[in-house]
Write a protein that holds these residues in place. Structure first.
Motif, PDB file in Angstrom:
ATOM      1  N   MET A 157       0.841  -1.180   0.000  1.00 22.84           N
ATOM      2  CA  MET A 157       0.000   0.000   0.000  1.00 22.84           C
ATOM      3  C   MET A 157       0.889   1.248   0.000  1.00 22.84           C
ATOM      4  O   MET A 157       1.843   1.329   0.773  1.00 22.84           O
ATOM      5  N   ALA A 158       0.587   2.190  -0.874  1.00 26.39           N
ATOM      6  CA  ALA A 158       1.279   3.485  -0.825  1.00 26.39           C
ATOM      7  C   ALA A 158       0.805   4.188   0.450  1.00 26.39           C
ATOM      8  O   ALA A 158      -0.394   4.356   0.664  1.00 26.39           O
ATOM      9  N   MET A 159       1.730   4.549   1.297  1.00 24.23           N
ATOM     10  CA  MET A 159       1.369   5.006   2.637  1.00 24.23           C
ATOM     11  C   MET A 159       1.245   6.524   2.780  1.00 24.23           C
ATOM     12  O   MET A 159       0.975   7.020   3.859  1.00 24.23           O
ATOM     13  N   GLU A 160       1.405   7.258   1.690  1.00 22.63           N
ATOM     14  CA  GLU A 160       1.387   8.715   1.796  1.00 22.63           C
ATOM     15  C   GLU A 160       0.042   9.251   2.295  1.00 22.63           C
ATOM     16  O   GLU A 160      -0.004  10.192   3.093  1.00 22.63           O
ATOM     17  N   LEU A 161      -1.068   8.657   1.850  1.00 27.00           N
ATOM     18  CA  LEU A 161      -2.370   9.133   2.334  1.00 27.00           C
ATOM     19  C   LEU A 161      -2.551   8.845   3.819  1.00 27.00           C
ATOM     20  O   LEU A 161      -3.163   9.627   4.538  1.00 27.00           O
ATOM     21  N   MET A 162      -2.013   7.708   4.288  1.00 21.96           N
ATOM     22  CA  MET A 162      -2.105   7.395   5.705  1.00 21.96           C
ATOM     23  C   MET A 162      -1.340   8.435   6.530  1.00 21.96           C
ATOM     24  O   MET A 162      -1.774   8.843   7.591  1.00 21.96           O
ATOM     25  N   LEU A 163      -0.201   8.877   6.013  1.00 22.29           N
ATOM     26  CA  LEU A 163       0.612   9.840   6.735  1.00 22.29           C
ATOM     27  C   LEU A 163       0.080  11.262   6.618  1.00 22.29           C
ATOM     28  O   LEU A 163       0.061  12.010   7.599  1.00 22.29           O
ATOM     29  N   PHE A 164      -0.319  11.645   5.402  1.00 20.22           N
ATOM     30  CA  PHE A 164      -0.603  13.054   5.144  1.00 20.22           C
ATOM     31  C   PHE A 164      -2.038  13.343   4.729  1.00 20.22           C
ATOM     32  O   PHE A 164      -2.386  14.491   4.485  1.00 20.22           O
ATOM     33  N   GLY A 165      -2.894  12.333   4.621  1.00 23.51           N
ATOM     34  CA  GLY A 165      -4.221  12.532   4.049  1.00 23.51           C
ATOM     35  C   GLY A 165      -5.239  13.216   4.938  1.00 23.51           C
ATOM     36  O   GLY A 165      -6.297  13.601   4.464  1.00 23.51           O
ATOM     37  N   GLY A 166      -4.953  13.376   6.214  1.00 22.25           N
ATOM     38  CA  GLY A 166      -5.895  14.027   7.128  1.00 22.25           C
ATOM     39  C   GLY A 166      -5.218  15.155   7.875  1.00 22.25           C
ATOM     40  O   GLY A 166      -4.303  15.790   7.360  1.00 22.25           O
ATOM     41  N   HIS A 167      -5.670  15.392   9.100  1.00 21.19           N
ATOM     42  CA  HIS A 167      -5.000  16.391   9.933  1.00 21.19           C
ATOM     43  C   HIS A 167      -3.568  15.917  10.191  1.00 21.19           C
ATOM     44  O   HIS A 167      -3.301  14.716  10.217  1.00 21.19           O
ATOM     45  N   THR A 168      -2.674  16.835  10.381  1.00 22.77           N
ATOM     46  CA  THR A 168      -1.282  16.485  10.640  1.00 22.77           C
ATOM     47  C   THR A 168      -1.199  15.626  11.902  1.00 22.77           C
ATOM     48  O   THR A 168      -1.783  15.965  12.935  1.00 22.77           O
ATOM     49  N   LEU A 169      -0.512  14.500  11.775  1.00 17.87           N
ATOM     50  CA  LEU A 169      -0.353  13.616  12.928  1.00 17.87           C
ATOM     51  C   LEU A 169       0.511  14.291  13.988  1.00 17.87           C
ATOM     52  O   LEU A 169       1.395  15.098  13.660  1.00 17.87           O
ATOM     53  N   PRO A 170       0.306  13.942  15.261  1.00 17.88           N
ATOM     54  CA  PRO A 170       1.208  14.441  16.296  1.00 17.88           C
ATOM     55  C   PRO A 170       2.652  14.043  15.965  1.00 17.88           C
ATOM     56  O   PRO A 170       2.877  12.976  15.369  1.00 17.88           O
ATOM     57  N   PRO A 171       3.630  14.874  16.321  1.00 18.22           N
ATOM     58  CA  PRO A 171       5.017  14.632  15.897  1.00 18.22           C
ATOM     59  C   PRO A 171       5.550  13.236  16.200  1.00 18.22           C
ATOM     60  O   PRO A 171       6.206  12.627  15.352  1.00 18.22           O
ATOM     61  N   GLU A 172       5.275  12.693  17.375  1.00 19.15           N
ATOM     62  CA  GLU A 172       5.794  11.367  17.724  1.00 19.15           C
ATOM     63  C   GLU A 172       5.156  10.287  16.854  1.00 19.15           C
ATOM     64  O   GLU A 172       5.817   9.338  16.433  1.00 19.15           O
ATOM     65  N   MET A 173       3.857  10.453  16.559  1.00 14.81           N
ATOM     66  CA  MET A 173       3.182   9.490  15.680  1.00 14.81           C
ATOM     67  C   MET A 173       3.704   9.599  14.252  1.00 14.81           C
ATOM     68  O   MET A 173       3.880   8.586  13.574  1.00 14.81           O
ATOM     69  N   MET A 174       3.934  10.831  13.793  1.00 10.42           N
ATOM     70  CA  MET A 174       4.449  11.012  12.438  1.00 10.42           C
ATOM     71  C   MET A 174       5.808  10.336  12.305  1.00 10.42           C
ATOM     72  O   MET A 174       6.089   9.670  11.304  1.00 10.42           O
ATOM     73  N   LYS A 175       6.634  10.471  13.326  1.00 10.67           N
ATOM     74  CA  LYS A 175       7.960   9.842  13.302  1.00 10.67           C
ATOM     75  C   LYS A 175       7.823   8.321  13.182  1.00 10.67           C
ATOM     76  O   LYS A 175       8.526   7.683  12.391  1.00 10.67           O
ATOM     77  N   LYS A 176       6.900   7.735  13.933  1.00  7.01           N
ATOM     78  CA  LYS A 176       6.685   6.284  13.873  1.00  7.01           C
ATOM     79  C   LYS A 176       6.107   5.861  12.526  1.00  7.01           C
ATOM     80  O   LYS A 176       6.514   4.842  11.958  1.00  7.01           O
ATOM     81  N   ALA A 177       5.159   6.634  12.016  1.00  7.66           N
ATOM     82  CA  ALA A 177       4.540   6.304  10.723  1.00  7.66           C
ATOM     83  C   ALA A 177       5.576   6.380   9.606  1.00  7.66           C
ATOM     84  O   ALA A 177       5.605   5.518   8.714  1.00  7.66           O
ATOM     85  N   GLU A 178       6.420   7.394   9.643  1.00  5.57           N
ATOM     86  CA  GLU A 178       7.462   7.517   8.622  1.00  5.57           C
ATOM     87  C   GLU A 178       8.470   6.370   8.737  1.00  5.57           C
ATOM     88  O   GLU A 178       8.972   5.877   7.729  1.00  5.57           O
TER      89      GLU A 178
END
Length: 196
Positions: A157-178
């Motif tokens: 699955m292309a994960m860009e929508l999961m990371l960026f498709g909604g409201h900006t994730l909290p920084p710690e979550m964004m780090k884990k998702a990336e």
């Protein structure tokens, strides 16, 4: 009498046009206000997906990332490489679905289809705590599939929508998702060449 009908028709048309203008103005404003709260990369991610849909005509093709496996690299080496890279990134192989081997039970050749499942349980819990809906995308999967030409591909699955498709994730979550996205993509890119 015709004069009165014409006047009432004009008034009716003006009322309808006014109602449409008000509806579009406030409905559009509401949508624009909501869109402005999305992650700054959201529109780009959605446009990339939409362009892919326009190109292929298939929404599923627009939601995957694919890497062609080098013909000199065996499928076993691809899997060994992916498992090694996953382990180095603290992700586990949590499943292996053998959908179709190269030969069926009658010895007839068929195309190879296999899905490997990976997860980082601590990251999975963080995302499910944030929104249970993320659980529907877990575990991360990589498809190994042979096409009609005999070429083998890795797809996820292309994960860009999961990371960026909604409201900006909290920084710690964004780090884990990336971390998950980067690991999955690295697994595919390196394994397709036989690297670790």
């Amino acid at each position: 009498m015709n004069f009165l009908k014409n006047i009432l028709s004009i008034i009716g048309a003006i009322v309808i046009i006014g109602a449409l203008v008000v509806f579009v103005k406030y409905n559009l404003k509401d949508k624009m206000d909501k869109a402005s709260k999305l992650d700054p990369k959201a529109m780009s991610a959605y446009m990339n997906m939409f362009n892919a849909v326009l190109t292929t005509g298939r929404s599923a093709d627009a939601m995957v990332r694919r890497v062609k496996i080098d013909p000199d690299v065996s499928t076993d080496d691809v899997i060994e490489s992916m498992n090694s890279i996953a382990g180095d990134a603290n992700m586990l192989q949590v499943g292996d679905s053998r959908m179709a081997e190269m030969y069926d039970h009658n010895g007839e050749r068929q195309r190879y289809i296999r899905i490997l499942h990976y997860c980082a349980p601590n990251i999975a819990k963080t995302f499910i705590d944030y929104s249970e809906a993320y659980g529907a995308f877990m575990p991360c999967r990589i498809l190994i599939v042979e096409d009609d030409n005999g070429d083998r591909w890795l797809m996820t699955m292309a994960m860009e929508l999961m990371l960026f498709g909604g409201h900006t994730l909290p920084p710690e979550m964004m780090k884990k998702a990336e971390h998950v996205r980067d690991t999955m993509y690295k697994m595919m890119d390196l394994a397709a060449k036989g690297d670790f």
